[in-house]
Scaffold this motif. Structure first.
Motif, mmCIF file in Angstrom:
data_model
loop_
_atom_site.group_PDB
_atom_site.id
_atom_site.type_symbol
_atom_site.label_atom_id
_atom_site.label_comp_id
_atom_site.label_asym_id
_atom_site.label_seq_id
_atom_site.Cartn_x
_atom_site.Cartn_y
_atom_site.Cartn_z
ATOM 1 N N PRO A 148 -19.820 15.388 5.419
ATOM 2 C CA PRO A 148 -19.465 14.829 4.086
ATOM 3 C C PRO A 148 -18.178 15.214 3.534
ATOM 4 C CG PRO A 148 -21.823 15.740 4.258
ATOM 5 C CD PRO A 148 -21.161 16.162 5.503
ATOM 6 N N PHE A 149 -17.643 16.209 3.916
ATOM 7 C CA PHE A 149 -16.646 16.861 3.452
ATOM 8 C C PHE A 149 -15.277 16.860 4.083
ATOM 9 C CE2 PHE A 149 -20.380 19.782 2.804
ATOM 10 C CZ PHE A 149 -20.511 19.466 1.154
ATOM 11 N N ASP A 150 -15.443 16.312 5.482
ATOM 12 C CA ASP A 150 -14.054 16.065 6.054
ATOM 13 C C ASP A 150 -14.030 14.769 6.716
ATOM 14 O OD1 ASP A 150 -11.954 16.200 7.882
ATOM 15 O OD2 ASP A 150 -12.140 18.144 8.529
ATOM 16 N N THR A 151 -14.897 14.551 7.747
ATOM 17 C CA THR A 151 -15.025 13.121 8.468
ATOM 18 C C THR A 151 -15.111 11.874 7.432
ATOM 19 O OG1 THR A 151 -15.951 14.201 10.339
ATOM 20 C CG2 THR A 151 -16.225 11.805 10.253
ATOM 21 N N MET A 152 -16.162 12.277 6.607
ATOM 22 C CA MET A 152 -16.545 11.001 5.600
ATOM 23 C C MET A 152 -15.346 10.914 4.621
ATOM 24 S SD MET A 152 -19.363 10.953 2.821
ATOM 25 C CE MET A 152 -19.686 9.641 1.685
ATOM 26 N N ARG A 153 -14.527 11.965 4.470
ATOM 27 C CA ARG A 153 -13.277 11.710 3.402
ATOM 28 C C ARG A 153 -12.296 10.779 4.182
ATOM 29 N NH1 ARG A 153 -8.529 12.947 1.346
ATOM 30 N NH2 ARG A 153 -8.451 12.709 -0.820
ATOM 31 N N SER A 154 -12.033 11.284 5.291
ATOM 32 C CA SER A 154 -11.034 10.410 6.067
ATOM 33 C C SER A 154 -11.360 8.997 5.997
ATOM 34 C CB SER A 154 -10.709 11.022 7.227
ATOM 35 O OG SER A 154 -11.639 10.606 8.323
ATOM 36 N N ALA A 155 -12.501 8.643 6.255
ATOM 37 C CA ALA A 155 -12.927 7.280 6.306
ATOM 38 C C ALA A 155 -12.978 6.635 4.849
ATOM 39 C CB ALA A 155 -14.619 7.263 6.730
ATOM 40 N N TYR A 156 -13.244 7.374 3.969
ATOM 41 C CA TYR A 156 -12.939 7.013 2.504
ATOM 42 C C TYR A 156 -11.572 6.557 2.318
ATOM 43 C CZ TYR A 156 -13.877 6.192 -2.457
ATOM 44 O OH TYR A 156 -14.092 5.529 -3.674
ATOM 45 N N VAL A 157 -10.798 7.387 2.546
ATOM 46 C CA VAL A 157 -9.208 7.187 2.608
ATOM 47 C C VAL A 157 -8.784 5.823 2.942
ATOM 48 C CG1 VAL A 157 -6.972 7.871 2.835
ATOM 49 C CG2 VAL A 157 -8.556 9.524 1.984
ATOM 50 N N GLU A 158 -9.378 5.575 4.387
ATOM 51 C CA GLU A 158 -9.279 4.251 4.974
ATOM 52 C C GLU A 158 -9.643 3.141 4.058
ATOM 53 O OE1 GLU A 158 -10.793 2.366 9.242
ATOM 54 O OE2 GLU A 158 -10.546 4.434 9.049
ATOM 55 N N ILE A 159 -10.874 3.109 3.812
ATOM 56 C CA ILE A 159 -11.776 2.062 2.959
ATOM 57 C C ILE A 159 -10.753 1.862 1.803
ATOM 58 C CG2 ILE A 159 -13.791 1.710 1.606
ATOM 59 C CD1 ILE A 159 -15.293 3.453 3.818
ATOM 60 N N CYS A 160 -10.202 2.823 1.026
ATOM 61 C CA CYS A 160 -9.667 2.663 -0.110
ATOM 62 C C CYS A 160 -8.196 2.046 0.108
ATOM 63 C CB CYS A 160 -9.553 4.065 -0.853
ATOM 64 S SG CYS A 160 -10.892 4.753 -1.665
ATOM 65 N N THR A 161 -7.579 2.444 1.293
ATOM 66 C CA THR A 161 -6.403 1.784 1.678
ATOM 67 C C THR A 161 -6.594 0.272 1.873
ATOM 68 O OG1 THR A 161 -5.551 3.776 2.691
ATOM 69 C CG2 THR A 161 -4.260 1.979 3.119
ATOM 70 N N GLU A 162 -7.600 -0.021 2.489
ATOM 71 C CA GLU A 162 -7.940 -1.459 2.737
ATOM 72 C C GLU A 162 -8.228 -2.153 1.202
ATOM 73 O OE1 GLU A 162 -11.794 -3.866 3.709
ATOM 74 O OE2 GLU A 162 -11.565 -2.086 5.172
ATOM 75 N N LYS A 163 -8.836 -1.445 0.410
ATOM 76 C CA LYS A 163 -8.998 -2.039 -1.125
ATOM 77 C C LYS A 163 -7.772 -2.216 -1.858
ATOM 78 C CE LYS A 163 -11.871 -3.102 -4.472
ATOM 79 N NZ LYS A 163 -12.639 -4.477 -4.336
ATOM 80 N N ALA A 164 -6.772 -1.131 -1.534
ATOM 81 C CA ALA A 164 -5.788 -1.447 -2.394
ATOM 82 C C ALA A 164 -4.740 -2.517 -1.953
ATOM 83 C CB ALA A 164 -4.773 -0.051 -1.873
ATOM 84 N N TRP A 165 -4.767 -2.712 -0.581
ATOM 85 C CA TRP A 165 -4.224 -4.130 -0.275
ATOM 86 C C TRP A 165 -4.667 -5.120 -0.641
ATOM 87 C CZ3 TRP A 165 0.266 -4.660 1.752
ATOM 88 C CH2 TRP A 165 0.981 -3.699 2.392
ATOM 89 N N ASP A 166 -6.239 -5.498 -0.936
ATOM 90 C CA ASP A 166 -6.706 -6.530 -1.609
ATOM 91 C C ASP A 166 -6.567 -6.379 -2.851
ATOM 92 O OD1 ASP A 166 -7.965 -7.094 0.847
ATOM 93 O OD2 ASP A 166 -9.736 -5.981 0.391
ATOM 94 N N MET A 167 -6.584 -5.487 -3.610
ATOM 95 C CA MET A 167 -6.297 -5.417 -4.962
ATOM 96 C C MET A 167 -4.708 -5.992 -5.101
ATOM 97 S SD MET A 167 -8.008 -1.875 -6.369
ATOM 98 C CE MET A 167 -7.482 -2.145 -7.894
ATOM 99 N N ALA A 168 -3.879 -5.357 -4.472
ATOM 100 C CA ALA A 168 -2.477 -5.603 -4.656
ATOM 101 C C ALA A 168 -2.182 -7.534 -4.553
ATOM 102 C CB ALA A 168 -1.659 -5.171 -3.738
ATOM 103 N N SER A 169 -2.877 -8.015 -3.608
ATOM 104 C CA SER A 169 -2.784 -9.261 -3.456
ATOM 105 C C SER A 169 -3.481 -10.332 -4.633
ATOM 106 C CB SER A 169 -3.497 -9.804 -1.961
ATOM 107 O OG SER A 169 -4.787 -9.480 -2.164
ATOM 108 N N GLU A 170 -4.237 -9.377 -5.190
ATOM 109 C CA GLU A 170 -5.020 -10.180 -6.484
ATOM 110 C C GLU A 170 -4.075 -10.022 -7.736
ATOM 111 O OE1 GLU A 170 -8.862 -8.340 -6.132
ATOM 112 O OE2 GLU A 170 -9.437 -9.512 -4.270
ATOM 113 N N GLY A 171 -3.175 -9.144 -7.665
ATOM 114 C CA GLY A 171 -2.180 -8.963 -8.814
ATOM 115 C C GLY A 171 -2.574 -7.837 -9.489
ATOM 116 N N ALA A 172 -3.452 -6.704 -8.960
ATOM 117 C CA ALA A 172 -4.024 -5.736 -9.885
ATOM 118 C C ALA A 172 -2.909 -4.989 -10.643
ATOM 119 C CB ALA A 172 -4.838 -4.917 -9.261
#
Length: 459
Positions: A345-369
């Motif tokens: 929960p403190f290492d492996t999971m965090r790197s996965a969450y950063v990956e997920i948030c980066t994907e989300k950031a691209w989506d938000m950018a395309s939606e004009g956030a």
């Protein structure tokens, strides 16, 4: 829609377009093991019954011809006689002569297996395509799971088949948003936990989705001798490389946190020059990727490159299982599980969450956030400053700076002090005139937050 085709709509559309195209078509499909190639082919075959499917074995060309003629005989509904009565060219001619004017599909799965045994085989298929199939009402589909071999035999300039394909499909891993559809009604925390181990490999996602939590899934599959996942990682590695011991050592070093080339060399007691060829092979297979700061204009020459294992199951296995193989051999898997519970929960999971948030950031950018349109989004690390997410809009001379809070507790506004400091430093690094901020928090937020910061809860 079926679960196993979630996230593969684009690939199916490409196949359908090629099937509807006038004349002949030649599609090449590649992707690592468990990426869903055969599933896509089977679903396409169900839609178009006039299809011949053949799975190439790791045997000689002559033995594969025997199997291919058997498959062709089943497809045509008549005996073609022994392989000694024909060759690849004659067999294809027999198949095509019985199309009856209806477009047919010929699928050759794991194509590279024949070329590995017989390097002349791609030239044989090239001749057959040019003289038999190209002028017929046929769709030829070649697929394979060894990316380096498929490139060498089919896609590269020096291959006899180069330039023949009418379409190419590269099956990558599913995005987190697609994986979440398979996890069911699990919480955001549990979904990220699952993804941190399975990544976006469809087979792994479906296997883990049947368990109540990630720990029972790991214990019931990765550490279970009766599960295919027990020796999946080493079997996959062995199918890609020869000197498996050296490659396993390198993967183990990366998984343990030695991501810089020099750190890896020091860990393994080797010179950097002794590692570069091995790392190139691992990157060619798609097992390892090299990350550079988002600000670097020339990634290949960047001196800040960090290596990481691209496949999360492989990374998990080399981080938690490989170093403790002796415990697994003695049946003491509970000791391994204790390590997983204390660290995941403190290492492996965090790197996965950063990956997920980066994907989300691209989506938000395309939606004009935001009042900027990033040309790039990625991480940044330097001597004095680092950031989970940095988006750069060169035209607007603006940047987006974000942090990803992976905690079971809600994020409070205190995280802004560091984030604003990072933003100021990155304005100097990038030359940007303004900065916008975003905070991702898997467990939500608490306290009073200023209006100039975007807050994104969960996944």
């Amino acid at each position: 829609r079926t679960d196993h085709l979630i996230g593969r709509n684009r690939e199916m559309l490409v196949l359908e377009d090629q099937f509807r195209a006038a004349g002949s078509s030649f599609v090449v499909i590649s992707g690592r093991r468990r990426s869903g190639k055969t599933t896509v082919l089977m679903q396409f075959m169900r839609r178009h019954p006039n299809s011949l499917y053949f799975l190439a074995r790791k045997e000689s060309s002559s033995r594969n011809l025997v199997y291919f003629r058997r498959a062709a005989a089943d497809f045509l509904g008549r005996d073609l006689g022994p392989a000694s009565d024909g060759d690849w060219n004659r067999t294809f001619r027999e198949i095509v002569s019985r199309t009856g004017g209806q477009k047919m599909v010929i699928m050759m799965d794991e194509f590279q297996n024949i070329g590995q045994k017989d390097p002349t085989f791609p030239a044989v298929i090239q001749y057959i395509w040019d003289t038999v199939l190209k002028g017929a009402h046929v769709m030829l589909v070649i697929s394979g799971s060894s990316i380096p071999q498929m490139s060498a035999q089919v896609l590269e300039y020096g291959s006899p088949l180069y330039g023949r394909r009418t379409a190419q499909i590269m099956l990558g891993q599913l995005s987190f948003s697609k994986c979440s559809e398979l996890y069911g009604a699990k919480s955001a925390w549990d979904q990220v936990m699952f993804y941190s181990v399975t990544g976006g490999v469809p087979k792994y996602v479906k296997t883990f989705g049947g368990y109540r939590d990630v720990y029972s899934a790991v214990e019931g599959t990765v550490l279970n001798p009766d599960s295919y996942l027990y020796d999946e990682v080493m079997a996959s590695l062995q199918s890609e490389v020869t000197d498996i011991g050296s490659y396993a050592s390198i993967l183990g070093s990366i998984a343990s946190g030695h991501r810089k080339l020099q750190d890896m060399a020091d860990d393994l007691g080797l010179k950097q020059t002794g590692l570069t060829n091995y790392l190139k092979v691992l990157m060619d297979t798609g097992l390892v990727e090299r990350d550079v700061p988002v600000t670097d204009d020339d990634p290949f020459r960047s001196k800040k490159g960090l290596y990481r294992i691209a496949d999360r199951m492989t990374s998990f296995w080399f981080r938690y299982v490989y170093p403790h193989s002796d415990l697994l051999g003695r049946g003491e898997k509970e000791k391994i599980m204790n390590i997983v519970r204390s660290d995941l929960p403190f290492d492996t999971m965090r790197s996965a969450y950063v990956e997920i948030c980066t994907e989300k950031a691209w989506d938000m950018a395309s939606e004009g956030a935001w009042d900027l349109i990033p040309d790039r989004i990625g991480g940044y690390w330097g001597k004095d400053v680092s950031a989970d997410i940095v988006g750069i809009d060169y035209g607007a001379e603006a940047i987006l700076v974000g942090t990803c809070v992976c905690s079971e507790s809600p994020a409070g506004p205190e995280v802004l002090e560091d984030l604003r400091d990072v933003g100021g430093r990155l304005m100097s690094v990038t030359g940007a005139g303004r900065v916008e901020y975003v905070v991702f928090s898997i467990s939500g937020f608490e306290g009073e937050w200023p209006d100039d910061v975007d807050l994104v809860e969960g996944v």
